[in-house]
Scaffold this motif. Structure first.
Motif, PDB file in Angstrom:
ATOM      1  N   TRP A 285       0.673  -1.228   0.026  1.00 36.86           N
ATOM      2  CA  TRP A 285       0.085   0.043  -0.008  1.00 36.86           C
ATOM      3  C   TRP A 285       0.982   1.232   0.066  1.00 36.86           C
ATOM      4  O   TRP A 285       0.380   2.256  -0.406  1.00 36.86           O
ATOM      5  N   ASP A 286       2.051   1.430   0.407  1.00 34.29           N
ATOM      6  CA  ASP A 286       2.846   2.380   0.585  1.00 34.29           C
ATOM      7  C   ASP A 286       3.938   2.440  -0.750  1.00 34.29           C
ATOM      8  O   ASP A 286       4.512   3.453  -0.654  1.00 34.29           O
ATOM      9  N   GLU A 287       3.636   1.768  -1.780  1.00 32.49           N
ATOM     10  CA  GLU A 287       4.542   1.842  -2.961  1.00 32.49           C
ATOM     11  C   GLU A 287       4.426   3.240  -3.530  1.00 32.49           C
ATOM     12  O   GLU A 287       5.487   3.940  -3.833  1.00 32.49           O
ATOM     13  N   ASN A 288       3.229   3.587  -4.002  1.00 35.58           N
ATOM     14  CA  ASN A 288       2.882   4.823  -4.542  1.00 35.58           C
ATOM     15  C   ASN A 288       1.683   5.182  -4.279  1.00 35.58           C
ATOM     16  O   ASN A 288       0.374   5.253  -4.710  1.00 35.58           O
TER      17      ASN A 288
ATOM     18  N   ARG B 108      -5.154  10.484   7.368  1.00 31.56           N
ATOM     19  CA  ARG B 108      -4.974   9.080   7.832  1.00 31.56           C
ATOM     20  C   ARG B 108      -3.721   8.352   6.982  1.00 31.56           C
ATOM     21  O   ARG B 108      -3.036   7.756   7.648  1.00 31.56           O
ATOM     22  N   LEU B 109      -3.954   8.451   5.678  1.00 28.25           N
ATOM     23  CA  LEU B 109      -3.083   7.690   4.782  1.00 28.25           C
ATOM     24  C   LEU B 109      -1.701   8.297   5.029  1.00 28.25           C
ATOM     25  O   LEU B 109      -0.609   7.291   5.181  1.00 28.25           O
ATOM     26  N   ALA B 110      -1.299   9.741   4.955  1.00 30.88           N
ATOM     27  CA  ALA B 110      -0.103  10.322   5.326  1.00 30.88           C
ATOM     28  C   ALA B 110       0.601   9.853   6.605  1.00 30.88           C
ATOM     29  O   ALA B 110       1.549   9.746   6.835  1.00 30.88           O
ATOM     30  N   ASN B 111      -0.353   9.775   7.713  1.00 27.40           N
ATOM     31  CA  ASN B 111       0.060   9.492   9.018  1.00 27.40           C
ATOM     32  C   ASN B 111       0.509   7.976   9.055  1.00 27.40           C
ATOM     33  O   ASN B 111       1.355   7.505   9.807  1.00 27.40           O
TER      34      ASN B 111
ATOM     35  N   ASP C  64       7.239  12.366  -8.865  1.00 30.15           N
ATOM     36  CA  ASP C  64       6.699  12.363 -10.189  1.00 30.15           C
ATOM     37  C   ASP C  64       5.480  11.505 -10.029  1.00 30.15           C
ATOM     38  O   ASP C  64       5.664  10.076 -10.177  1.00 30.15           O
ATOM     39  N   PRO C  65       4.120  12.002  -9.915  1.00 32.49           N
ATOM     40  CA  PRO C  65       3.158  10.997  -9.955  1.00 32.49           C
ATOM     41  C   PRO C  65       2.684  10.141 -11.165  1.00 32.49           C
ATOM     42  O   PRO C  65       2.149   9.335 -11.191  1.00 32.49           O
TER      43      PRO C  65
ATOM     44  N   LYS D 200       8.451   0.583  -8.287  1.00 32.31           N
ATOM     45  CA  LYS D 200       8.458  -0.316  -7.087  1.00 32.31           C
ATOM     46  C   LYS D 200       9.849   0.206  -6.315  1.00 32.31           C
ATOM     47  O   LYS D 200      10.915   0.229  -6.799  1.00 32.31           O
ATOM     48  N   GLN D 201       9.530   0.353  -5.108  1.00 35.57           N
ATOM     49  CA  GLN D 201      10.474   1.039  -4.296  1.00 35.57           C
ATOM     50  C   GLN D 201      11.347   0.144  -3.595  1.00 35.57           C
ATOM     51  O   GLN D 201      11.403  -0.373  -2.583  1.00 35.57           O
ATOM     52  N   GLN D 202      12.273  -0.537  -4.470  1.00 35.29           N
ATOM     53  CA  GLN D 202      13.406  -1.517  -4.152  1.00 35.29           C
ATOM     54  C   GLN D 202      14.760  -0.860  -3.948  1.00 35.29           C
ATOM     55  O   GLN D 202      14.873  -0.085  -4.735  1.00 35.29           O
ATOM     56  N   GLY D 203      15.372  -1.213  -3.065  1.00 29.52           N
ATOM     57  CA  GLY D 203      16.747  -0.651  -2.847  1.00 29.52           C
ATOM     58  C   GLY D 203      17.730  -0.913  -3.904  1.00 29.52           C
ATOM     59  O   GLY D 203      17.544  -2.154  -4.440  1.00 29.52           O
ATOM     60  N   GLY D 204      18.491  -0.040  -4.487  1.00 34.95           N
ATOM     61  CA  GLY D 204      19.426  -0.165  -5.359  1.00 34.95           C
ATOM     62  C   GLY D 204      20.787  -0.261  -4.706  1.00 34.95           C
ATOM     63  O   GLY D 204      20.937  -0.537  -3.418  1.00 34.95           O
ATOM     64  N   VAL D 205      21.859  -0.279  -5.595  1.00 34.24           N
ATOM     65  CA  VAL D 205      23.261  -0.458  -5.030  1.00 34.24           C
ATOM     66  C   VAL D 205      23.499   0.455  -4.030  1.00 34.24           C
ATOM     67  O   VAL D 205      24.008  -0.095  -2.979  1.00 34.24           O
ATOM     68  N   PHE D 206      23.178   1.802  -4.320  1.00 33.23           N
ATOM     69  CA  PHE D 206      23.617   2.863  -3.355  1.00 33.23           C
ATOM     70  C   PHE D 206      22.812   2.421  -1.820  1.00 33.23           C
ATOM     71  O   PHE D 206      23.240   2.537  -0.915  1.00 33.23           O
TER      72      PHE D 206
END
Length: 517
Positions: A92-95, A280-283, A429-430, A435-441
């Protein structure tokens, strides 16, 4: 009265009107209104101001079942069982879409119910009665602090010396301690709100109120953390302090951590009196971000008090009051000591849905463990760098950028390469769904030596909190007036002295106990 349909209207219309013109008008009358919930802003209509006022008189805009569901929900200790207990999607917190305007647009019907703390019903009604004394529309409101949730066992003050004519419910809950009650009001239009409130409650404002709502709103929005406080005012016979914040400012801090001023307050138990779907969503983003940040600071095995103490202490890391003798040095420990079940209710559902942390305490299998203040459950987290890199990637945007810049300097990454990396990780950018996957950094950051990572994360928190807190404190001298500012500082210094005295007494008692043993 009989409803006249479109055909009957057409047959009875006067001859000199064209039939096509009539049908067009009838079609318009019976048109289907278009609905664009995802693109519709919930704070941009004058109709909302009127509806807000109506909702204010009713008491809350949130579903009535929130608190009752919070009261009855238990959270299992295993991931497999938790998935059958909840319908909240794990991503749910991806985008998240922060432009929602209705509770039905949240990820699930029970989404965010963990934010609603259960308190005495008469006390809750007394707090809502205070809100009803404001004619200016309040979209979102919560009460917080030691006046609502106790942080000490006893106090020498009596309620009658603080509250002129408060309700019996407030006196009963405060147990004779007589503490000022703190509120935050979320409003849609800052200047409009202050204009109405100045007409009704001019005595709440300092001399700056004489210069009009335009200046008051500019001072609120452009300086400090975007909050305007009116302390030491009496409403419904109760001494209160209330802060006014624009909903856009509130949601931005909750989702991005640009100041952590209000996000930090909502990372601790509060009593939400009027809810809003967007907040509520932001919190919920704010709360799960607090868990992830705490996990980066903690070892592989820890307990609840360590977890909640780390979370509660985040917003105090750069607070100037903690460096000066202007706050109880044991504040965080006291909050956890007296509010452990509420912290559990706030964070256990989120922990259950995270893939890299688990409750591993057999006591959590008890159906009543959620409300047992004597249980300090143990937890374990997966220290795999890739999973921890995903946590770094999902930190709030402003705070994550702060941490990135620190590691750019530490790792000596060239500016062009670093700028490219920032652009690839930008999620503002909407139109770009990522997908918020961790990159190399991110993985490299997470794989840093644990003590070094802890130091860098704390520095990033301090730099986020410090300047807004300092400027907000300086702004308060103007907005609250000199007399009330002196009173506020004096009371904070008294809390500091009382806390240090209690700390010495506890230390001496523990020392005498060891010597006698």
């Amino acid at each position: 009265m009989q409803t006249i349909g479109a055909p009957s209207i057409c047959n009875s219309i006067v001859p000199h009107l064209s039939r096509s013109h009539l049908l067009a008008r009838v079609g318009w009358q019976y048109r289907l209104s278009p609905v664009h919930p995802l693109n519709q802003r919930s704070f941009a209509s004058s109709n909302n101001v009127r509806k807000d006022g109506e909702a204010d008189r009713r008491g809350s805009t949130s579903p009535a079942s929130s608190e009752s569901l919070t009261r009855s929900t238990t959270f299992p200790s295993s991931k497999s069982s938790s998935t059958s207990q909840t319908t909240v999607p794990t991503d749910w917190d991806e985008n998240p879409n922060l432009n929602i305007s209705a509770f039905s647009q949240l990820p699930s019907s029970t989404f965010g119910h963990n934010q609603h703390m259960v308190i005495n019903s008469e006390f809750k009604e007394a707090l809502r009665q205070i809100l009803w004394q404001f004619r200016a529309p309040i979209r979102y409101a919560f009460a917080y602090g030691s006046g609502v949730f106790p942080q000490t066992a006893s106090s020498s003050k009596s309620a009658s010396t603080v509250h002129p004519h408060t309700s019996p419910a407030i006196s009963s809950v405060q147990g004779g301690q007589g503490k000022m009650i703190d509120f935050i009001f979320g409003v849609s239009y800052t200047q409009h709100w202050h204009s109405l409130n100045l007409q009704q409650h001019r005595d709440h404002y300092s001399a700056i109120g004489s210069l009009g709502s335009s200046l008051v709103s500019r001072v609120q929005d452009n300086y400090g953390a975007g909050v305007y406080f009116n302390p030491y005012v009496t409403v419904n016979g109760t001494l209160i302090k209330y802060g006014v914040v624009n909903l856009d400012t509130l949601c931005r801090d909750l989702s991005e951590w640009d100041t952590l001023y209000l996000a930090g307050r909502l990372q601790k138990p509060v009593k939400i009196l009027r809810d809003d779907p967007r907040v509520r969503l932001a919190n919920q983003i704010n709360l799960i971000s607090a868990v992830r940040t705490a996990l980066l600071l903690l070892p592989s095995d820890f307990n609840e008090q360590e977890l909640y103490g780390t979370i509660a202490g985040l917003s105090y890391l750069g607070d100037p009051r903690m460096a000066l003798p202007a706050e109880n040095p044991n504040k965080v420990a006291n909050i956890i000591k007296y509010q452990l079940p509420n912290f559990r209710r706030l964070y256990a559902p989120l922990i259950e849905n995270l893939p890299n942390v688990n409750f591993n305490d057999p006591r959590c299998k008890s159906p009543d463990w959620m409300d047992d203040p004597d249980i300090n459950a143990t937890l374990a987290q997966d220290m795999d760098p890739r999973k921890r890199g995903n946590m770094v990637r999902r930190l709030p945007r402003s705070f994550r950028s702060n941490l990135y810049f620190r590691y750019q300097s530490k790792f000596q990454i060239p500016q062009l390469e670093f700028d490219k990396m920032l652009e690839e990780s930008d999620d503002k950018d909407p139109t770009r769904v990522k997908k918020q996957q961790g990159g190399v950094f991110d993985i490299r950051v997470a794989n840093d030596r644990q003590e070094d990572l802890r130091v860098e994360v704390k520095k990033a928190i301090k730099s986020t909190v410090q300047w807004p807190s300092v400027t907000q404190s300086l702004k308060s001298i103007i907005t609250t007036g000199l007399t009330r500012s002196i009173r506020y500082v004096r009371e904070k210094m008294e809390k500091n002295r009382a806390g240090r005295k209690k700390e010495k007494e506890d230390y001496s008692q523990s020392g005498s106990g060891k010597s006698s043993a």
